[in-house]
Design an enzyme around this catalytic site. Structure first.
Site, PDB file in Angstrom:
ATOM      1  N   LYS A   1       0.714  -1.371  -0.093  1.00 46.42           N
ATOM      2  CA  LYS A   1      -0.090  -0.166  -0.059  1.00 46.42           C
ATOM      3  C   LYS A   1       0.892   1.252  -0.059  1.00 46.42           C
ATOM      4  O   LYS A   1       1.658   1.453   0.823  1.00 46.42           O
ATOM      5  CB  LYS A   1      -0.946   0.083   1.192  1.00 46.42           C
ATOM      6  CG  LYS A   1      -1.968  -0.975   1.204  1.00 46.42           C
ATOM      7  CD  LYS A   1      -2.875  -1.159   2.453  1.00 46.42           C
ATOM      8  CE  LYS A   1      -4.224  -0.946   2.439  1.00 46.42           C
ATOM      9  NZ  LYS A   1      -4.803  -1.092   3.947  1.00 46.42           N
TER      10      LYS A   1
ATOM     11  N   GLY B   1       7.514  -1.321  10.649  1.00 48.80           N
ATOM     12  CA  GLY B   1       6.975   0.004  11.099  1.00 48.80           C
ATOM     13  C   GLY B   1       7.952   1.051  11.656  1.00 48.80           C
ATOM     14  O   GLY B   1       8.178   2.210  11.465  1.00 48.80           O
TER      15      GLY B   1
END
Ligand code: 3PG
Ligand code: MG
Length: 399
Positions: A206, A380
């Site tokens: 994404k 992340g």
């Protein structure tokens, strides 16, 4: 970094003392068998645990696994991880069947000097991830009771404002473990003055997940190479049809702006492997990036793209790679990720692999881990570090 580290704690002497270690043992498990498919994150924490065992500490390890919803959920149990950790340490790891309950208390109380316990999944407790400071704090009080000192070696979780990462260090003397120290040292080389050319390769599914890091990196890098599922939103922004490929319609204009902001800096695929279906045995062909058939979806970058990316990477002096180039878990769509990974290992550059998925790809494809400068355990976390964000877990260690 103005943070105390494990050596400072060892210098004080930890023999016979209970040391609470936050690790990131969030490893991928096989959906069918429940077996650990990649133990990289377990191995990454061994230097810290080994040093504490050696020094005679009573070592209490805690971690999350997956995203259970604040209550026990057997599919996310850390029990298999305790077994693997014990094998790697060469000594049994005492597993507590809860995180801060009777089993945890009994397990911790029974520890002898130099022994290791692993508590059950932190996220089986709502307090771990709560947005409410008091609820998190109450859980942190219970956790902190298991240690006389706290070591954060969970680099993969330092971007989370969670009880075990953010609130426990406020309650105990705290230091950074060996892994956290090394990760921060390496990543700070990328945020400082990296040797040029500095080339970043981004993949994964994404654009929306990577937008912040793209915005932050674009002014700093010499080239940004984009593959993976997210490349189709960029190809659409260039005016190409992408068939049934992954597409974030609402991000197309954002991608167009990014392309215009840094003309020539962003490199997109010129060919892709397009398939009839998302399946290992789907019919597929390599097609030009501007000629994806309307009924097909792109599942990998093509060979001309790999060659182009490899040419840029061969000139680089600093490389950061996050995210696979295609569906590398399926052999038919693994060539792009493999090709880019091999080009990175061949470059005469300081290379950092960030992200659970790209690190797992390196190992799953059988590539030599030591031919990369550093393989981060943070997904992340490494991206947010590069974005220049304040990471709650690091900030808590600084205080
Ligand atoms: C990761 O896998 O990136 C870390 O273990 C953090 O997990 P989380 O994204 O579920 O917080
Ligand atoms: Mg994650």
């Amino acid at each position: 970094m103005s943070i105390r580290n494990l050596d400072d704690l060892l210098a004080e002497g930890v023999s016979g003392r209970r040391v609470l270690v936050r690790a990131d043992l969030n490893v991928p498990l096989d959906k069918q068998t429940g077996e650990i498919t990649d133990d990289g994150r377990i191995r990454a924490v061994l230097p810290t645990l080994g040093a504490l065992v050696q020094a005679g500490a009573k070592v209490v390890v805690c971690s999350h696994l997956g995203r259970p919803k604040g209550a026990p959920d057997p599919q996310f149990s850390l029990r298999p991880v305790a077994g693997r950790l014990g094998e790697l340490l060469g000594a049994p790891v005492h597993f507590a069947a809860d995180t801060v309950g009777d089993s945890a208390r009994a397990t911790v109380d029974a520890l002898a000097d130099g022994q290791v316990a692993l508590l059950e999944n932190l996220r089986f407790n709502a307090g771990e991830t709560s947005k409410d400071d008091a609820e998190r704090g109450a859980f942190a009080d219970q956790l902190a009771a298991f240690g006389e000192a706290y070591v954060d070696d969970a680099f993969g979780a330092v971007h989370r404002k969670h009880a075990s990462v953010y609130d426990v260090p406020a309650r105990l003397p705290h230091v950074a473990g060996r892994l956290v120290l090394r990760e921060v040292e390496v990543l700070s080389r990328l945020t400082g003055e990296p040797e040029r050319p500095y080339v970043v390769v981004l993949g994964g599914s994404k654009v929306s997940d990577k937008l912040a890091v793209i915005e932050a990196l674009l002014p700093k890098v010499d080239r940004l190479l984009i593959g993976g599922g997210m490349c189709f939103t960029f190809l659409k922004a260039q005016g190409h049809e992408v068939g049934t490929s992954l597409l974030e319609e609402e991000m197309v204009q954002t991608c167009r702006n990014l392309l215009e902001r840094a003309p020539g800096k962003i490199m997109l695929p010129v060919d892709v492997v397009a398939a009839d279906a998302f399946a290992p045995d789907a019919a597929h062909d390599t097609v030009p990036a501007d000629g994806i058939p309307s009924h097909r979806l792109g599942l990998d970058i093509g060979p001309r793209t790999v060659a182009g990316f490899a040419a840029v990477l061969s000139q680089a002096k600093t490389i950061f790679w996050n995210g696979p180039m295609g569906v590398f878990e399926m052999a038919a769509f693994a060539a792009g990720t493999r090709g880019v990974a091999e080009a990175i290992t061949k470059a005469d550059a300081f290379s950092v692999v960030g992200g659970g998925d790209s690190a797992a790809a390196v190992r799953a494809l059988g590539l030599d881990e030591s031919s990369f400068g550093h393989i981060s355990t943070g997904g992340g976390a490494s991206l947010e570090y590069l974005e220049g964000k304040t990471l709650p877990g690091i900030a808590a260690l600084e205080n």
